[in-house]
Design a protein around this motif. Structure first.
Motif, PDB file in Angstrom:
ATOM      1  N   GLU A   1       0.830  -1.216   0.000  1.00  0.00           N
ATOM      2  CA  GLU A   1       0.000   0.000   0.000  1.00  0.00           C
ATOM      3  C   GLU A   1       0.861   1.260   0.000  1.00  0.00           C
ATOM      4  N   GLU A   2       2.023   1.181   0.685  1.00  0.00           N
ATOM      5  CA  GLU A   2       2.896   2.364   0.758  1.00  0.00           C
ATOM      6  C   GLU A   2       3.631   2.620  -0.565  1.00  0.00           C
ATOM      7  N   PHE A   3       4.131   1.561  -1.215  1.00  0.00           N
ATOM      8  CA  PHE A   3       5.027   1.762  -2.366  1.00  0.00           C
ATOM      9  C   PHE A   3       4.394   1.422  -3.721  1.00  0.00           C
ATOM     10  N   GLY A   4       3.321   0.621  -3.722  1.00  0.00           N
ATOM     11  CA  GLY A   4       2.682   0.252  -4.992  1.00  0.00           C
ATOM     12  C   GLY A   4       3.547  -0.642  -5.866  1.00  0.00           C
ATOM     13  N   LEU A   5       4.500  -1.342  -5.246  1.00  0.00           N
ATOM     14  CA  LEU A   5       5.359  -2.277  -5.998  1.00  0.00           C
ATOM     15  C   LEU A   5       5.224  -3.671  -5.394  1.00  0.00           C
ATOM     16  N   GLY A   6       5.606  -4.688  -6.159  1.00  0.00           N
ATOM     17  CA  GLY A   6       5.627  -6.043  -5.621  1.00  0.00           C
ATOM     18  C   GLY A   6       6.457  -6.075  -4.340  1.00  0.00           C
ATOM     19  N   VAL A   7       6.094  -6.973  -3.418  1.00  0.00           N
ATOM     20  CA  VAL A   7       6.783  -7.029  -2.121  1.00  0.00           C
ATOM     21  C   VAL A   7       7.138  -8.483  -1.814  1.00  0.00           C
ATOM     22  N   VAL A   8       8.339  -8.692  -1.281  1.00  0.00           N
ATOM     23  CA  VAL A   8       8.697 -10.045  -0.849  1.00  0.00           C
ATOM     24  C   VAL A   8       9.150 -10.004   0.610  1.00  0.00           C
ATOM     25  N   GLY A   9       8.840 -11.068   1.327  1.00  0.00           N
ATOM     26  CA  GLY A   9       9.336 -11.212   2.697  1.00  0.00           C
ATOM     27  C   GLY A   9      10.757 -11.729   2.613  1.00  0.00           C
ATOM     28  N   ILE A  10      11.675 -11.051   3.303  1.00  0.00           N
ATOM     29  CA  ILE A  10      13.078 -11.499   3.239  1.00  0.00           C
ATOM     30  C   ILE A  10      13.643 -11.652   4.647  1.00  0.00           C
ATOM     31  N   LYS A  11      14.689 -12.486   4.726  1.00  0.00           N
ATOM     32  CA  LYS A  11      15.429 -12.673   5.978  1.00  0.00           C
ATOM     33  C   LYS A  11      16.871 -12.986   5.608  1.00  0.00           C
ATOM     34  N   GLN A  12      17.775 -12.605   6.482  1.00  0.00           N
ATOM     35  CA  GLN A  12      19.176 -12.984   6.248  1.00  0.00           C
ATOM     36  C   GLN A  12      19.372 -14.436   6.666  1.00  0.00           C
ATOM     37  N   VAL A  13      20.088 -15.171   5.831  1.00  0.00           N
ATOM     38  CA  VAL A  13      20.386 -16.571   6.150  1.00  0.00           C
ATOM     39  C   VAL A  13      21.915 -16.739   6.116  1.00  0.00           C
ATOM     40  N   THR A  14      22.387 -17.920   6.412  1.00  0.00           N
ATOM     41  CA  THR A  14      23.846 -18.134   6.426  1.00  0.00           C
ATOM     42  C   THR A  14      24.378 -18.239   4.995  1.00  0.00           C
ATOM     43  N   LYS A  15      25.699 -18.131   4.871  1.00  0.00           N
ATOM     44  CA  LYS A  15      26.343 -18.253   3.562  1.00  0.00           C
ATOM     45  C   LYS A  15      26.067 -19.626   2.934  1.00  0.00           C
ATOM     46  N   GLU A  16      26.000 -20.644   3.778  1.00  0.00           N
ATOM     47  CA  GLU A  16      25.734 -21.999   3.268  1.00  0.00           C
ATOM     48  C   GLU A  16      24.287 -22.063   2.754  1.00  0.00           C
ATOM     49  N   ALA A  17      23.363 -21.488   3.536  1.00  0.00           N
ATOM     50  CA  ALA A  17      21.936 -21.592   3.187  1.00  0.00           C
ATOM     51  C   ALA A  17      21.601 -20.784   1.933  1.00  0.00           C
ATOM     52  N   ILE A  18      22.239 -19.610   1.771  1.00  0.00           N
ATOM     53  CA  ILE A  18      21.849 -18.739   0.648  1.00  0.00           C
ATOM     54  C   ILE A  18      22.097 -19.445  -0.688  1.00  0.00           C
ATOM     55  N   GLN A  19      23.019 -20.379  -0.697  1.00  0.00           N
ATOM     56  CA  GLN A  19      23.321 -21.076  -1.955  1.00  0.00           C
ATOM     57  C   GLN A  19      22.191 -22.017  -2.377  1.00  0.00           C
ATOM     58  N   LYS A  20      21.235 -22.242  -1.462  1.00  0.00           N
ATOM     59  CA  LYS A  20      20.063 -23.066  -1.816  1.00  0.00           C
ATOM     60  C   LYS A  20      18.835 -22.189  -2.096  1.00  0.00           C
ATOM     61  N   TYR A  21      18.948 -20.884  -1.778  1.00  0.00           N
ATOM     62  CA  TYR A  21      17.824 -19.957  -1.987  1.00  0.00           C
ATOM     63  C   TYR A  21      18.166 -18.982  -3.120  1.00  0.00           C
ATOM     64  N   SER A  22      17.402 -17.843  -3.161  1.00  0.00           N
ATOM     65  CA  SER A  22      17.730 -16.743  -4.078  1.00  0.00           C
ATOM     66  C   SER A  22      18.358 -15.622  -3.267  1.00  0.00           C
TER      67      SER A  22
ATOM     68  N   LYS B   1      20.020 -19.698  -6.380  1.00  0.00           N
ATOM     69  CA  LYS B   1      21.070 -20.648  -5.993  1.00  0.00           C
ATOM     70  C   LYS B   1      22.473 -20.165  -6.408  1.00  0.00           C
ATOM     71  N   PRO B   2      22.926 -19.024  -5.832  1.00  0.00           N
ATOM     72  CA  PRO B   2      24.211 -18.461  -6.254  1.00  0.00           C
ATOM     73  C   PRO B   2      25.410 -19.302  -5.793  1.00  0.00           C
ATOM     74  N   LYS B   3      26.475 -19.266  -6.609  1.00  0.00           N
ATOM     75  CA  LYS B   3      27.747 -19.822  -6.140  1.00  0.00           C
ATOM     76  C   LYS B   3      28.329 -18.788  -5.186  1.00  0.00           C
ATOM     77  N   ILE B   4      29.321 -19.180  -4.401  1.00  0.00           N
ATOM     78  CA  ILE B   4      29.826 -18.306  -3.332  1.00  0.00           C
ATOM     79  C   ILE B   4      30.217 -16.907  -3.862  1.00  0.00           C
ATOM     80  N   ASP B   5      30.840 -16.842  -5.068  1.00  0.00           N
ATOM     81  CA  ASP B   5      31.298 -15.537  -5.580  1.00  0.00           C
ATOM     82  C   ASP B   5      30.173 -14.779  -6.317  1.00  0.00           C
ATOM     83  N   GLU B   6      28.975 -15.370  -6.356  1.00  0.00           N
ATOM     84  CA  GLU B   6      27.854 -14.672  -7.023  1.00  0.00           C
ATOM     85  C   GLU B   6      26.845 -14.093  -6.016  1.00  0.00           C
ATOM     86  N   ILE B   7      27.108 -14.331  -4.715  1.00  0.00           N
ATOM     87  CA  ILE B   7      26.141 -13.905  -3.689  1.00  0.00           C
ATOM     88  C   ILE B   7      25.995 -12.375  -3.701  1.00  0.00           C
TER      89      ILE B   7
END
Ligand code: UTP
Length: 289
Positions: free
Chosen positions: A149-170, A190-196
């Protein structure tokens, strides 16, 4: 614009929680005494959303039965003087106006969302993943709707995860706007370590504009030969940008075994009926671990 509709995709095969999900939908796996999907429907209802579409598939009829009336059970409960439980059962069938549609094959989350096209029409809508339960005083779906309602753009719920976990997510490319709100302009699956791009990942909730359908229709099959919702979200991020809400709430991934156990233990500790006894039980057995 106010968000009036929610879509709950619940048509996946749940292969990570087999054999529990062989004959019952994984979304019906209980957290103490309520199936996971009940928490999710309640979250949408508490976010002022009264029109809900659940995407189901073969073998998932238990979900429809759960949110339906059960006159036989209600009569038995009433005849035994259990009006309290009877009212609880009635309440479940009154949370919201729930419709169902079947995804014919589990061709990915993007394909499941496409099944909601005619239900959604030309308005923004919330998506609550059917196996992600989030406990929060202020419903996370509502936190995201407020941001829409505030921004009028698509919204996603996000959280910080570990370096190991982020490679299984976006991994999201984020710029802080204010407080717990970020602008997301790119992401990588599913980024590789240098693409995070950052340790922020999309977890379990989003609010999408109706344009997502035409994007999905043009999106090619992605990881696993499935139509991936994140591929379409990436296009949205790169063109108009999307908002990330670092939401306040504790998320449990009911799509894996450890997530199911964490959800059960933490919910049982706070449970009105068994909380005190369960806490004592845990203390007793923890001395033997
Ligand atoms: P998941 O990827 O966690 O579900 O999708 P899955 O495919 O059932 O998982 P595994 O890997 O086989 O264990 C998140 C949510 O999206 C739904 C799922 O039911 C889940 O609630 N989903 C997924 C669909 O509705 N359709 C699909 O094709 C895939």
């Amino acid at each position: 614009m106010k968000i009036r509709k929610a879509v709950i995709p619940a048509a996946g095969l749940g292969t990570r929680v087999l054999p529990a999900s062989k004959a019952i939908p994984k979304e019906m796996i209980p957290i103490v005494d309520c199936p996971a999907i009940q928490y999710i429907v309640e979250e949408a209802a508490k976010s002022d959303i009264k029109e809900i579409l659940i995407i189901t598939s073969r073998g998932k009829a238990a979900i429809e039965d759960h949110f339906d009336r059960s006159p036989e059970l209600e009569n038995v409960l009433l005849s035994k003087g259990r009006e309290d439980i009877c009212n609880q059962m009635l309440n479940i069938s009154n949370f919201a106006n729930i419709s169902y549609i079947r995804q014919k094959e589990a061709n990915g989350l993007g394909d499941a969302i496409l099944c909601a096209k005619s239900f959604v029409g030309d308005e923004p809508f919330a998506v609550l993943y059917g196996d992600d339960v989030i406990r929060s005083k202020y419903p996370v779906c509502k936190q995201l709707c407020d941001a829409y309602e505030e921004f009028g753009l698509g919204v996603v719920g996000i959280k910080q995860v570990t370096k190991e976990a982020i490679q299984k997510y976006s991994s999201m490319k984020v710029d802080l706007i204010k407080d717990n709100l970020f602008k997301i302009t790119d992401m990588i699956e599913k980024p590789k370590i240098d693409e995070i791009m950052s340790l922020y990942a999309i977890l379990g909730r989003c609010v999408l504009p109706p344009e997502i359908f035409s994007i999905l229709e043009k999106t090619e099959l992605g990881a696993g030969g499935e139509l991936q919702l994140t591929d379409a979200m990436k296009k949205l991020a790169q063109t108009e940008g999307i908002i990330g809400v670092d939401f306040i709430g504790k998320r449990y991934d009911m799509g894996n075994k450890l997530g199911i156990m964490k959800a059960n233990i933490e919910t049982a500790l706070d449970h009105e009926e068994i909380g005190t006894d369960f806490r004592q039980y845990l203390k007793d057995i923890s001395t033997k671990l």
